[in-house]
Motif scaffolding. Structure first.
Motif, PDB file in Angstrom:
ATOM      1  N   LEU A  28      53.746  89.148  78.339  1.00 28.90           N
ATOM      2  CA  LEU A  28      54.337  88.008  77.648  1.00 28.90           C
ATOM      3  C   LEU A  28      54.787  86.877  78.591  1.00 28.90           C
ATOM      4  O   LEU A  28      54.567  85.706  78.261  1.00 28.90           O
ATOM      5  CB  LEU A  28      55.501  88.484  76.787  1.00 28.90           C
ATOM      6  CG  LEU A  28      55.889  87.629  75.612  1.00 28.90           C
ATOM      7  CD1 LEU A  28      54.704  87.392  74.693  1.00 28.90           C
ATOM      8  CD2 LEU A  28      57.012  88.286  74.849  1.00 28.90           C
ATOM      9  N   PRO A  29      55.384  87.159  79.772  1.00 28.45           N
ATOM     10  CA  PRO A  29      55.731  86.043  80.663  1.00 28.45           C
ATOM     11  C   PRO A  29      54.525  85.220  81.103  1.00 28.45           C
ATOM     12  O   PRO A  29      54.608  83.996  81.220  1.00 28.45           O
ATOM     13  CB  PRO A  29      56.389  86.722  81.864  1.00 28.45           C
ATOM     14  CG  PRO A  29      56.876  88.010  81.357  1.00 28.45           C
ATOM     15  CD  PRO A  29      55.915  88.423  80.286  1.00 28.45           C
ATOM     16  N   LEU A  58      51.105  78.828  78.122  1.00 29.64           N
ATOM     17  CA  LEU A  58      51.365  77.865  77.051  1.00 29.64           C
ATOM     18  C   LEU A  58      52.195  76.685  77.539  1.00 29.64           C
ATOM     19  O   LEU A  58      51.935  75.541  77.163  1.00 29.64           O
ATOM     20  CB  LEU A  58      52.063  78.566  75.881  1.00 29.64           C
ATOM     21  CG  LEU A  58      51.210  79.558  75.101  1.00 29.64           C
ATOM     22  CD1 LEU A  58      52.064  80.299  74.077  1.00 29.64           C
ATOM     23  CD2 LEU A  58      50.051  78.848  74.428  1.00 29.64           C
ATOM     24  N   ALA A  59      53.175  76.961  78.371  1.00 30.71           N
ATOM     25  CA  ALA A  59      54.005  75.875  78.904  1.00 30.71           C
ATOM     26  C   ALA A  59      53.192  74.948  79.803  1.00 30.71           C
ATOM     27  O   ALA A  59      53.337  73.725  79.739  1.00 30.71           O
ATOM     28  CB  ALA A  59      55.189  76.442  79.681  1.00 30.71           C
ATOM     29  N   THR A  68      53.445  83.016  78.044  1.00 24.79           N
ATOM     30  CA  THR A  68      54.342  81.877  77.830  1.00 24.79           C
ATOM     31  C   THR A  68      54.215  80.853  78.957  1.00 24.79           C
ATOM     32  O   THR A  68      54.316  79.652  78.700  1.00 24.79           O
ATOM     33  CB  THR A  68      55.799  82.334  77.692  1.00 24.79           C
ATOM     34  OG1 THR A  68      56.169  83.099  78.837  1.00 24.79           O
ATOM     35  CG2 THR A  68      55.993  83.148  76.436  1.00 24.79           C
ATOM     36  N   THR A  69      53.972  81.306  80.176  1.00 21.37           N
ATOM     37  CA  THR A  69      53.737  80.367  81.275  1.00 21.37           C
ATOM     38  C   THR A  69      52.483  79.548  81.020  1.00 21.37           C
ATOM     39  O   THR A  69      52.461  78.339  81.228  1.00 21.37           O
ATOM     40  CB  THR A  69      53.618  81.120  82.616  1.00 21.37           C
ATOM     41  OG1 THR A  69      54.814  81.850  82.854  1.00 21.37           O
ATOM     42  CG2 THR A  69      53.374  80.168  83.765  1.00 21.37           C
TER      43      THR A  69
END
Length: 93
Positions: A15-16, A22-23, A19-20
């Motif tokens: 997950l990290p 996507l950011a 999310t990275t």
């Protein structure tokens, strides 16, 4: 621990990195400050350098998930000092 539980834990460990990604794709500007010291911004770099921390966090989370899943075997081999498998799992959490 069941194999499906281990697979779910490793999927959550990714997950990290997700999310990275996507950011980086949707939220971050092309250049970002990478270090801020007492005198202000010391280093500016590309937004893609954020993936270094994402990979590091994903690797650590996956390692801890595997250790959590195999804590019974680690405790039986004597690799968990002074505690049983339940105490080792509590320590990892």
């Amino acid at each position: 621990m069941k194999r499906s539980g281990l697979i779910a834990m490793i999927a959550l460990a990714a997950l990290p990195l997700v999310t990275t990604g996507l950011a980086v794709l949707f939220a971050m500007p092309d250049t970002v400050p990478l270090h801020i010291g007492a005198n202000g911004v010391d280093r500016i770099g590309s937004k893609y350098e954020a993936f270094e921390m994402g990979f590091l966090m994903t690797g650590c989370c996956a390692l801890f998930a595997v250790m959590y899943a195999f804590m019974d075997k680690l405790a039986a081999m004597g690799l968990v000092h002074g505690t049983d498998a339940h105490g080792g799992r509590t320590l990892l959490l």
